[in-house]
Design an enzyme around this catalytic site. Structure first.
Site, PDB file in Angstrom:
ATOM      1  N   SER A  90     -22.350  24.809 -55.861  1.00  0.00           N
ATOM      2  CA  SER A  90     -23.290  24.836 -56.915  1.00  0.00           C
ATOM      3  C   SER A  90     -24.419  24.181 -56.261  1.00  0.00           C
ATOM      4  O   SER A  90     -24.407  23.606 -54.921  1.00  0.00           O
ATOM      5  CB  SER A  90     -22.948  23.950 -57.997  1.00  0.00           C
ATOM      6  OG  SER A  90     -24.000  23.573 -58.569  1.00  0.00           O
ATOM      7  N   TYR A 136     -19.932  15.399 -61.638  1.00  0.00           N
ATOM      8  CA  TYR A 136     -20.207  16.817 -61.379  1.00  0.00           C
ATOM      9  C   TYR A 136     -20.630  17.212 -60.041  1.00  0.00           C
ATOM     10  O   TYR A 136     -20.136  17.830 -59.011  1.00  0.00           O
ATOM     11  CB  TYR A 136     -20.888  17.591 -62.368  1.00  0.00           C
ATOM     12  CG  TYR A 136     -21.012  19.161 -62.165  1.00  0.00           C
ATOM     13  CD1 TYR A 136     -19.946  19.666 -62.082  1.00  0.00           C
ATOM     14  CD2 TYR A 136     -22.166  19.902 -61.731  1.00  0.00           C
ATOM     15  CE1 TYR A 136     -19.637  21.353 -62.089  1.00  0.00           C
ATOM     16  CE2 TYR A 136     -22.152  21.173 -61.695  1.00  0.00           C
ATOM     17  CZ  TYR A 136     -20.910  21.951 -61.619  1.00  0.00           C
ATOM     18  OH  TYR A 136     -21.194  23.472 -61.246  1.00  0.00           O
TER      19      TYR A 136
HETATM   20  P1  NDP Z   1     -17.630  29.645 -67.052  1.00  0.00           P
HETATM   21  O1  NDP Z   1     -17.315  28.290 -68.277  1.00  0.00           O
HETATM   22  O2  NDP Z   1     -18.198  30.706 -67.943  1.00  0.00           O
HETATM   23  O3  NDP Z   1     -16.196  30.060 -66.670  1.00  0.00           O
HETATM   24  C1  NDP Z   1     -15.435  28.766 -65.832  1.00  0.00           C
HETATM   25  C2  NDP Z   1     -13.949  29.618 -65.585  1.00  0.00           C
HETATM   26  O4  NDP Z   1     -13.222  28.437 -65.171  1.00  0.00           O
HETATM   27  C3  NDP Z   1     -13.164  30.157 -66.689  1.00  0.00           C
HETATM   28  O5  NDP Z   1     -12.688  31.228 -66.476  1.00  0.00           O
HETATM   29  C4  NDP Z   1     -11.961  29.038 -67.138  1.00  0.00           C
HETATM   30  O6  NDP Z   1     -10.940  29.850 -67.658  1.00  0.00           O
HETATM   31  C5  NDP Z   1     -11.972  28.641 -65.640  1.00  0.00           C
HETATM   32  N1  NDP Z   1     -11.190  27.243 -65.867  1.00  0.00           N
HETATM   33  C6  NDP Z   1     -11.893  25.949 -66.081  1.00  0.00           C
HETATM   34  N2  NDP Z   1     -11.089  24.995 -65.956  1.00  0.00           N
HETATM   35  C7  NDP Z   1      -9.736  25.697 -65.749  1.00  0.00           C
HETATM   36  C8  NDP Z   1      -8.420  25.081 -65.223  1.00  0.00           C
HETATM   37  N3  NDP Z   1      -8.279  23.800 -65.293  1.00  0.00           N
HETATM   38  N4  NDP Z   1      -7.693  25.914 -64.841  1.00  0.00           N
HETATM   39  C9  NDP Z   1      -7.923  27.388 -64.651  1.00  0.00           C
HETATM   40  N5  NDP Z   1      -9.055  27.751 -64.795  1.00  0.00           N
HETATM   41  C10 NDP Z   1     -10.084  26.971 -65.297  1.00  0.00           C
HETATM   42  O7  NDP Z   1     -18.527  28.981 -66.113  1.00  0.00           O
HETATM   43  P2  NDP Z   1     -18.986  29.882 -65.016  1.00  0.00           P
HETATM   44  O8  NDP Z   1     -18.717  31.024 -64.562  1.00  0.00           O
HETATM   45  O9  NDP Z   1     -20.694  29.536 -64.844  1.00  0.00           O
HETATM   46  O10 NDP Z   1     -18.365  28.797 -63.742  1.00  0.00           O
HETATM   47  C11 NDP Z   1     -17.353  29.381 -62.614  1.00  0.00           C
HETATM   48  C12 NDP Z   1     -17.847  28.445 -61.644  1.00  0.00           C
HETATM   49  O11 NDP Z   1     -19.309  28.386 -61.106  1.00  0.00           O
HETATM   50  C13 NDP Z   1     -17.414  26.914 -61.763  1.00  0.00           C
HETATM   51  O12 NDP Z   1     -16.691  26.439 -60.556  1.00  0.00           O
HETATM   52  C14 NDP Z   1     -18.821  26.176 -62.081  1.00  0.00           C
HETATM   53  O13 NDP Z   1     -18.763  24.831 -61.738  1.00  0.00           O
HETATM   54  C15 NDP Z   1     -19.826  26.892 -61.009  1.00  0.00           C
HETATM   55  N6  NDP Z   1     -20.933  26.997 -61.233  1.00  0.00           N
HETATM   56  C16 NDP Z   1     -21.691  27.265 -62.365  1.00  0.00           C
HETATM   57  C17 NDP Z   1     -23.189  27.340 -62.625  1.00  0.00           C
HETATM   58  C18 NDP Z   1     -23.634  27.836 -63.741  1.00  0.00           C
HETATM   59  O14 NDP Z   1     -24.911  27.306 -63.978  1.00  0.00           O
HETATM   60  N7  NDP Z   1     -23.256  28.559 -64.666  1.00  0.00           N
HETATM   61  C19 NDP Z   1     -24.007  27.224 -61.309  1.00  0.00           C
HETATM   62  C20 NDP Z   1     -23.151  26.598 -60.072  1.00  0.00           C
HETATM   63  C21 NDP Z   1     -21.784  26.681 -60.006  1.00  0.00           C
HETATM   64  P3  NDP Z   1     -10.031  29.125 -68.779  1.00  0.00           P
HETATM   65  O15 NDP Z   1     -10.600  28.450 -69.725  1.00  0.00           O
HETATM   66  O16 NDP Z   1      -9.563  30.383 -69.290  1.00  0.00           O
HETATM   67  O17 NDP Z   1      -9.071  28.453 -67.939  1.00  0.00           O
HETATM   68  C1  8X3 Z   2     -24.210  24.382 -62.229  1.00  0.00           C
HETATM   69  C2  8X3 Z   2     -25.624  24.194 -61.895  1.00  0.00           C
HETATM   70  O1  8X3 Z   2     -27.669  22.527 -62.194  1.00  0.00           O
HETATM   71  O2  8X3 Z   2     -26.315  22.722 -64.285  1.00  0.00           O
HETATM   72  O3  8X3 Z   2     -23.488  24.102 -61.181  1.00  0.00           O
HETATM   73  O4  8X3 Z   2     -25.614  21.568 -62.167  1.00  0.00           O
HETATM   74  S1  8X3 Z   2     -26.272  22.524 -62.657  1.00  0.00           S
END
Ligand code: NDP
Ligand code: 8X3
Length: 256
Positions: free
Chosen positions: A142, A155
């Site tokens: 991220s 985070y």
């Molecule tokens: P979502 O919440 O849409 O997706 C998160 C996914 O992670 C879900 O499929 C969820 O599945 C899974 N997950 C969460 N906890 C667990 C667990 N304990 N075991 C297994 N699976 C898990 O968010 P994003 O698609 O945005 O996030 C995906 C990744 O990208 C994360 O690592 C996040 O930190 C990162 N990220 C997100 C950003 C944003 O602005 N959206 C920016 C930068 C990075 P389920 O709940 O079914 O288990």
């Molecule tokens: C998610 C992006 O800026 O909300 O990783 O932390 S931010």
């Protein structure tokens, strides 16, 4: 030549956190690109629906919580040798809460560290020993792993850890020909903020007010770009942000 094109079969990609956001979008893009898929997450209903929607490219769905080391090991051990992933996308992750450190909740901190750091380790430790020369691991980092912000301490720490883990994994796995990369997105509209703000829809919506965030497709395309490079090329990291985001806290918002 594309990465490790195994003879007589399509490449296999395993995506953690495929039930929404980046993981779900990557599943569609990868199927379109000819990958066979192993999709994982905790929400079985979502995985079942995705399997139907994506179609025969889905080899398996595996329901487990990446925080649970034994459950992770058990689920991943069920993958037959022929389907050991050529590309592992360590995407599962989350932010929980946005309190300053002196008001932070231990439960939130544990969820983030156990998922974003230990979960990534659990999955990688189980699969890496079985992965072939020429395989790839793509970790979801991220912009929060490059720049800290108020209310983001744990985070931030978890995503700074992903940077360190990615670099160290690349070194450890070099002799075995396993390439390790990181995709580090900026603000993207997925379920991320709903999870962070514990289903407060207004707070989640406010994060993206006045600018166009990344979509999950934008991030999936970055993952696929890495997965599609020729054998001799490793994209070590991609930092991808909305055009309206210059740093984690510098956003050009249009006042509505
Ligand atoms: P979502 O919440 O849409 O997706 C998160 C996914 O992670 C879900 O499929 C969820 O599945 C899974 N997950 C969460 N906890 C667990 C667990 N304990 N075991 C297994 N699976 C898990 O968010 P994003 O698609 O945005 O996030 C995906 C990744 O990208 C994360 O690592 C996040 O930190 C990162 N990220 C997100 C950003 C944003 O602005 N959206 C920016 C930068 C990075 P389920 O709940 O079914 O288990
Ligand atoms: C998610 C992006 O800026 O909300 O990783 O932390 S931010």
């Amino acid at each position: 030549m594309k990465k490790n094109e195994p003879q007589n079969r399509a490449r296999v990609m395993l995506i953690t956190g495929a039930t929404s956001g980046f993981g779900e979008s990557t599943a569609y893009h990868a199927a379109q690109a000819g990958f066979q898929l192993i999709l994982t997450g905790r929400r079985q209903d979502r995985l079942n629906a995705l399997k139907v929607a994506v179609g025969p490219a889905v080899l398996m769905i595996l329901v487990f919580d990446v925080r649970d080391r034994e459950a992770t090991a058990h689920a991943l051990a069920s993958i037959p040798d022929d389907w050991v992933p050529d590309v592992l996308v360590n995407n599962a992750g989350l932010a929980v809460g946005k309190e300053p450190l002196d008001e932070g909740l231990y439960e939130d901190w544990n969820r983030m560290i156990d998922t974003n750091v230990k979960g990534l380790l659990h999955v990688s430790r189980e699969l890496a020993p079985r992965m072939r020369f020429g395989s790839q691991i793509i970790n979801m980092g991220s912009i929060a792993g490059r720049q800290a912000y108020g209310g983001g301490a744990v985070y931030n720490a978890s995503k700074f850890a992903v940077v360190g883990l990615t670099q160290a994994m690349r070194i450890d796995l070099l002799p075995r020909g396993i390439q390790v990369s990181e995709v580090a997105p900026g603000a993207a509209k997925t379920e991320f903020s709903n999870v962070r703000f514990k289903a407060d829809a207004q707070m989640a919506e406010d994060v993206y007010q006045g600018f166009e965030p990344l979509s999950s497709q934008d991030v999936a395309e970055a993952v696929m770009f890495i997965a599609d490079r020729p054998q001799h090329v490793c994209i070590q990291e991609i930092l991808i942000a909305p055009a309206a985001q210059a740093s984690v806290n510098h956003l050009r918002r249009i006042q509505l």
